[in-house]
Motif scaffolding. Structure first.
Motif, mmCIF file in Angstrom:
data_model
loop_
_atom_site.group_PDB
_atom_site.id
_atom_site.type_symbol
_atom_site.label_atom_id
_atom_site.label_comp_id
_atom_site.label_asym_id
_atom_site.label_seq_id
_atom_site.Cartn_x
_atom_site.Cartn_y
_atom_site.Cartn_z
ATOM 1 N N TRP A 139 17.826 7.196 3.061
ATOM 2 C CA TRP A 139 18.360 7.376 1.736
ATOM 3 C C TRP A 139 18.068 5.854 0.850
ATOM 4 N N LEU A 140 17.683 5.985 -0.241
ATOM 5 C CA LEU A 140 17.345 4.517 -0.800
ATOM 6 C C LEU A 140 17.609 4.604 -2.404
ATOM 7 N N ARG A 141 18.265 3.609 -2.664
ATOM 8 C CA ARG A 141 18.655 3.553 -4.365
ATOM 9 C C ARG A 141 18.423 2.116 -4.720
ATOM 10 N N GLU A 142 17.738 1.949 -5.859
ATOM 11 C CA GLU A 142 17.533 0.553 -6.292
ATOM 12 C C GLU A 142 18.545 0.409 -7.259
ATOM 13 N N TYR A 143 18.717 -1.244 -7.475
ATOM 14 C CA TYR A 143 19.727 -1.416 -8.389
ATOM 15 C C TYR A 143 19.241 -2.629 -9.422
ATOM 16 N N SER A 165 14.504 8.325 -6.037
ATOM 17 C CA SER A 165 13.909 9.367 -5.370
ATOM 18 C C SER A 165 14.984 10.238 -4.665
ATOM 19 N N GLY A 166 14.653 11.424 -4.483
ATOM 20 C CA GLY A 166 15.469 12.628 -4.053
ATOM 21 C C GLY A 166 15.554 12.375 -2.265
ATOM 22 N N THR A 167 14.513 12.295 -1.569
ATOM 23 C CA THR A 167 14.551 12.027 -0.374
ATOM 24 C C THR A 167 13.227 11.456 0.282
ATOM 25 N N GLY A 168 13.458 10.643 1.439
ATOM 26 C CA GLY A 168 12.143 9.753 1.732
ATOM 27 C C GLY A 168 11.643 10.628 3.107
ATOM 28 N N GLY A 169 11.901 11.791 3.383
ATOM 29 C CA GLY A 169 11.683 12.546 4.539
ATOM 30 C C GLY A 169 12.773 12.450 5.731
ATOM 31 N N ILE A 176 0.945 -1.408 0.073
ATOM 32 C CA ILE A 176 -0.051 0.117 0.059
ATOM 33 C C ILE A 176 0.969 1.232 -0.064
ATOM 34 N N CYS A 177 1.877 1.282 0.672
ATOM 35 C CA CYS A 177 2.846 2.500 0.906
ATOM 36 C C CYS A 177 3.417 2.560 -0.523
ATOM 37 N N ARG A 178 3.966 1.521 -0.930
ATOM 38 C CA ARG A 178 4.558 1.699 -2.481
ATOM 39 C C ARG A 178 3.820 2.051 -3.596
ATOM 40 N N ASN A 179 2.409 1.827 -3.655
ATOM 41 C CA ASN A 179 1.390 2.319 -4.606
ATOM 42 C C ASN A 179 1.198 3.604 -4.145
ATOM 43 N N TYR A 180 1.056 4.093 -2.975
ATOM 44 C CA TYR A 180 0.678 5.541 -2.600
ATOM 45 C C TYR A 180 2.034 6.260 -3.226
ATOM 46 N N TRP A 181 3.239 5.879 -2.964
ATOM 47 C CA TRP A 181 4.435 6.734 -2.919
ATOM 48 C C TRP A 181 4.450 6.885 -4.658
ATOM 49 N N ASN A 182 4.292 5.867 -5.398
ATOM 50 C CA ASN A 182 4.255 5.836 -6.947
ATOM 51 C C ASN A 182 3.200 7.034 -7.508
ATOM 52 N N HIS A 183 1.958 6.907 -6.992
ATOM 53 C CA HIS A 183 0.957 7.553 -7.584
ATOM 54 C C HIS A 183 0.281 8.848 -6.793
ATOM 55 N N ALA A 184 0.208 8.773 -5.636
ATOM 56 C CA ALA A 184 -0.166 9.986 -4.790
ATOM 57 C C ALA A 184 0.541 10.102 -3.467
ATOM 58 N N PRO A 185 1.873 10.668 -3.547
ATOM 59 C CA PRO A 185 2.632 10.733 -2.225
ATOM 60 C C PRO A 185 2.180 11.656 -1.171
ATOM 61 N N ARG A 209 8.168 7.410 2.261
ATOM 62 C CA ARG A 209 8.465 6.211 1.510
ATOM 63 C C ARG A 209 8.535 4.821 2.246
ATOM 64 N N TYR A 210 8.548 3.736 1.475
ATOM 65 C CA TYR A 210 8.044 2.492 1.943
ATOM 66 C C TYR A 210 9.478 2.211 2.964
ATOM 67 N N ASP A 211 10.652 2.328 2.540
ATOM 68 C CA ASP A 211 11.661 2.312 3.401
ATOM 69 C C ASP A 211 11.837 3.204 4.778
#
Length: 663
Positions: A560-564, A578-582, A338-347, A354-356
C-alpha cells in the motif's frame, strides 16, 4: 544587467525603428521588409564575428576567442576552470591564465569570418559546431589548422558544408571523434568517410541520420544531450533539445509566503473561470507559444486568479507550467526510474508492478552480491535488470524464458550495464526444465569444455539464420549456437546442485506450475517470492505450499502506497493515489522429508539413551546389594519386583481386593 553590455545601446537604438518600419511597410511591400531584416542581421553577424587583431595583441587570442563565442550565444571552458555561458562572467587576469580548451557553439550565429579566431588557438581540444548553418567550406579550412591540439570535432547538422570542406580535415591527425550526422549538402558520403578513415585511422566517425525520440507528445533529437550530465533540464524547441541554466529552471520554485486568516473557502474555481477556450489554447501552441509565455496568457484570462491566495497562485502556475511546458529531464537509468515510468505510462507491460512493490520484492528475496537467483518474469527485463543492479557483477542470475530463443527487455538493453554484469545472466528455456531430471549428471558435466562445444557445433553454426545478428537493439539476443549451449549447460549445472539462493516469479502466466517445478532447486532456508496482480493465483500457491509442507513463514501480502505533499503549513496526503500495487507471496523453503528423518533419528536416540540409563541403575542396585548385609533383603525384594510380569501384578491386586472384602 544586460548580457552584452557593449551592444546594449546599439541593439535598443536599432530595434525600435526596425519594428516601426516593419509595421508601416507591412501592408505595402513585404519583400522589402524581409530584405531589410536580412541586411540588418547580416550586418549584426559581421559585427559579432569580426576579428580584432589589436585586441588579440593586448589580451591574447584565447580570451578574444572566448569573447567571440559568448557574444554569439555559445559556451567556453578554460583549463582548470568551469564552463562559462555569460559574457559578463569573464574575469580579468594575465593572458597566461586563459588557455581555451573547450568551445560549445551549438546552434549559434558564428560565421566563416569568426572561425578565423580558432587559427590563433594552441590549446583547443574540443570544438562543437553543431547546426551552425552559416559555416561553409571556408570556415572548415580554418578549423583544419588545429592539427596540433584538436581531438574532438562536431559538424552535426551543418547544412552548408560540402565534400571539399570535409576533405580538408585530413590534416587533423590527433582527431579522435568526428560527428558528421545530418549533413544535407554532403554527397557520396561513403566515399568521403572512407577517405577520412584512411587518413585518420584512430578517429571514430559518426555518420547517418539520427532518429527521433518520442515522449508523450514531444518528438526531439538527443544529439544535444550527449556530453551533458544526467538530471540536466532541457527545453524542446524545433525538435531539438536546448540546455537550460540553473536560474531558468528555478525561476519560480521559491516557497510562497502564507498569510494567516486568508484561504480559498469562498473561491468557486470551475472550468468557466478560464476565458480561453480549448481551441484558442491549441492555436497559441501551434503558433509556437509555450512554457511561461502560454502560462501568462492563461493567468491573464483567468477570472479567479486575483482572488486566490499567494500560495494558490504559485501552485496554479506550477501546475499549468508542468502541463504546457516542453521541458525534458534525462535521468540515470535505474530500476526505480524505469519502473516508475512504466507504471505511469504502460503498467500492463510490467504486470502492473509498482516501484515500491519491486523494492519489497528484492528485499524479501534477499538479493545481494554473490547470490544465485532463479528468475521467471514477463516485465521487459525489469526484474533481471534490478537484480543485476544490486549484485554489481558478482553472482548468477538464471533467467528462464518461454520459447526456444532467449529474450531481453529494454530495461536491460538500455541500462548501460558493463560486460561483467551482462555475463552474470544465464538464459534457459522453461521447456528444458521438464527434461532436466532425466539428463545424466555425468554427461552434463562433460559438456562444460568449450573446445568440445566448438568442435561439435562448428558445422551447425553455419546453419544459423542470418537474422540472429541482424539487430543488436532488438528484443531478441543475438547469441550464436555455441554461446547458447554454453549458457544452457552452465544454467543446468547450477540447477542440479539444488543449492540456489532464491526464486523470483513475476509473470503473466499461472504461477502455480512454475512454482511446483522450480522450488526444489533452491536450498533449504532460502526465500522465494511470487508476484501477481490478482490474489486468486497466489491463494492456490499458498494452499499447495501448506498441504505439502514445503515452506514456513508463508505470507500473502498486499503493498500500500500513498504519496504526500510536504510543504510548510501545507503537508497532507495527495487526493489521487493508486488502488493496488499487486500481491506478494513469500516464504522460506524447508526440506520436509529431511525433517521427518531427523525426528525419527531423534526418537531412536532417546530410546537407546533410556535403555542405557535403566541398565546403569540396575548395575548400581546390584553393587549396593553385595556391599552391605543390611540392604540385602531390600535389594533382593527390588530385584524380585522388577522380575514380576504384568500377569503377576494383576493377580496380586486381585488377592488384595479379596482380602479387603473378607475383612
Amino acid at each position: 544587467m544586460s548580457r552584452y553590455p557593449k551592444l546594449t545601446v546599439l541593439s535598443s537604438a536599432i530595434n525600435k525603428p526596425t519594428k516601426y518600419l516593419a509595421g508601416k511597410l507591412q501592408s505595402g511591400n513585404d519583400n522589402y521588409v524581409t530584405h531589410s531584416y536580412r541586411l540588418f542581421y547580416s550586418w549584426l553577424n559581421y559585427v559579432f564575428n569580426r576579428v580584432d587583431e589589436n585586441r588579440i595583441k593586448d589580451v591574447g587570442p584565447d580570451r578574444v576567442a572566448a569573447e567571440w563565442i559568448l557574444r554569439c550565444g555559445g559556451s567556453v571552458k578554460f583549463a582548470n576552470k568551469k564552463w562559462l555561458s555569460d559574457y559578463n562572467s569573464l574575469s580579468d587576469g594575465p593572458r597566461d591564465t586563459f588557455k581555451l580548451q573547450f568551445i560549445d557553439a551549438n546552434e549559434t550565429t558564428i560565421t566563416d569570418e569568426g572561425l578565423r579566431h580558432v587559427t590563433f588557438l594552441k590549446y583547443l581540444k574540443s570544438l562543437n559546431l553543431s547546426r551552425c548553418h552559416n559555416i561553409t567550406d571556408i570556415g572548415i579550412r580554418h578549423v583544419s589548422g588545429l592539427h596540433q591540439s584538436l581531438t574532438k570535432l562536431s559538424l552535426h547538422g551543418c547544412s552548408s558544408v560540402t565534400n571539399a570542406g570535409l576533405l580538408s580535415l585530413r590534416q587533423l591527425k590527433l582527431l579522435e571523434e568526428l560527428d558528421l550526422r545530418d549533413m544535407q549538402s554532403l554527397k557520396d558520403e561513403e566515399i568521403v568517410i572512407g577517405e577520412l578513415k584512411s587518413n585518420l585511422p584512430s578517429c571514430e566517425i559518426l555518420s547517418g541520420v539520427m532518429s527521433k525520440v518520442s515522449i508523450d507528445k514531444l518528438n526531439f533529437y538527443l544529439d544535444n544531450a550527449v556530453g551533458c550530465y544526467y538530471s540536466t533540464t532541457f527545453d524542446v524547441r524545433n525538435n531539438h533539445l536546448h540546455k537550460l541554466c540553473y536560474n531558468e529552471v528555478t525561476s519560480f520554485t521559491s516557497d510562497p509566503s502564507v498569510i494567516e486568516g486568508v484561504d480559498n473557502s469562498t473561491l468557486a474555481d470551475d472550468p468557466t473561470s478560464q476565458k480561453l477556450s480549448r481551441n484558442e489554447i491549441e492555436e497559441y501552441k501551434k503558433s509556437g507559444l509555450a512554457g511561461m509565455d502560454l502560462v501568462e496568457k492563461l493567468v491573464e484570462n483567468s477570472s479567479t486568479f486575483d482572488t486566490k491566495t499567494e500560495f494558490s497562485r504559485v501552485k496554479y502556475i506550477k501546475k499549468k507550467f508542468k502541463k504546457y511546458s516542453n521541458r525534458v529531464v534525462i535521468r540515470w537509468p535505474t530500476a526505480r526510474v524505469i519502473c516508475r515510468n512504466y507504471w505511469n505510462h504502460a503498467p500492463n507491460k510490467i504486470c502492473h508492478l509498482r516501484y515500491d512493490t519491486l523494492a519489497q520484492l528484492l528485499n524479501m528475496a534477499d538479493v545481494k552480491a554473490k547470490s544465485k537467483v532463479i528468475v521467471v518474469e514477463s516485465c521487459q527485463g525489469l526484474i533481471t535488470g534490478a537484480i543485476m543492479e544490486r549484485m554489481g557483477g558478482a553472482g548468477i542470475v538464471i533467467q528462464l524464458h518461454a520459447g526456444d530463443m532467449p529474450t531481453i527487455g529494454y530495461s536491460i538493453a538500455n541500462c548501460n550495464f558493463s560486460q561483467a554484469q551482462m555475463d552474470t545472466v544465464l538464459y534457459l528455456s522453461l521447456r528444458q526444465i521438464s527434461n532436466l531430471e532425466s539428463e545424466n549428471a555425468k554427461d552434463l558435466l562433460s559438456k562444460t569444455d568449450d573446445t568440445d562445444l566448438e568442435q561439435k557445433d562448428e558445422t551447425n553454426n553455419t546453419q544459423e539464420s542470418p537474422e540472429a545478428d541482424s539487430d543488436v537493439n532488438s528484443k531478441q539476443i543475438s547469441f550464436d549456437k555455441n554461446q547458447r549451449i554454453r549458457m544452457e549447460v552452465k544454467a543446468k549445472k547450477h540447477l542440479l546442485t539444488y543449492n540456489l539462493d532464491g526464486l523470483i516469479i513475476v509473470t503473466k502466466f499461472d504461477p502455480l506450475p512454475i512454482l511446483k517445478s522450480l522450488i526444489k532447486y533452491i536450498a533449504p532456508s532460502r526465500p522465494f517470492i511470487v508476484y501477481c496482480f490478482l490474489k486468486e493465483p497466489l491463494a492456490e500457491c499458498y494452499t499447495y505450499l501448506q498441504e505439502h509442507q514445503l515452506a514456513v513463514n508463508v505470507q500473502l501480502t498486499e503493498t500500500w502506497l500513498r504519496e504526500y505533499q510536504v510543504l510548510s503549513n501545507r503537508t497532507h496526503p495527495l487526493t489521487m493515489m493508486s488502488g493496488t500495487g499487486g500481491y506478494l507471496l513469500s516464504g522460506i523453503k524447508i526440506d520436509s522429508g529431511c525433517d521427518h528423518k531427523v525426528i525419527k533419528n531423534n526418537e531412536t536416540v532417546k530410546d537407546s539413551e533410556s535403555n542405557n540409563t535403566e541398565r546403569v541403575t540396575n548395575a548400581v542396585l546390584v553393587d549396593n546389594s553385595t556391599s552391605s548385609n543390611d540392604t540385602c533383603v531390600d535389594s533382593h525384594m527390588l530385584s524380585k519386583k522388577r522380575e514380576l510380569t504384568e500377569e503377576d501384578r494383576t493377580e496380586t491386586e486381585i488377592k488384595k481386593r479379596k482380602a479387603n472384602c473378607d475383612t
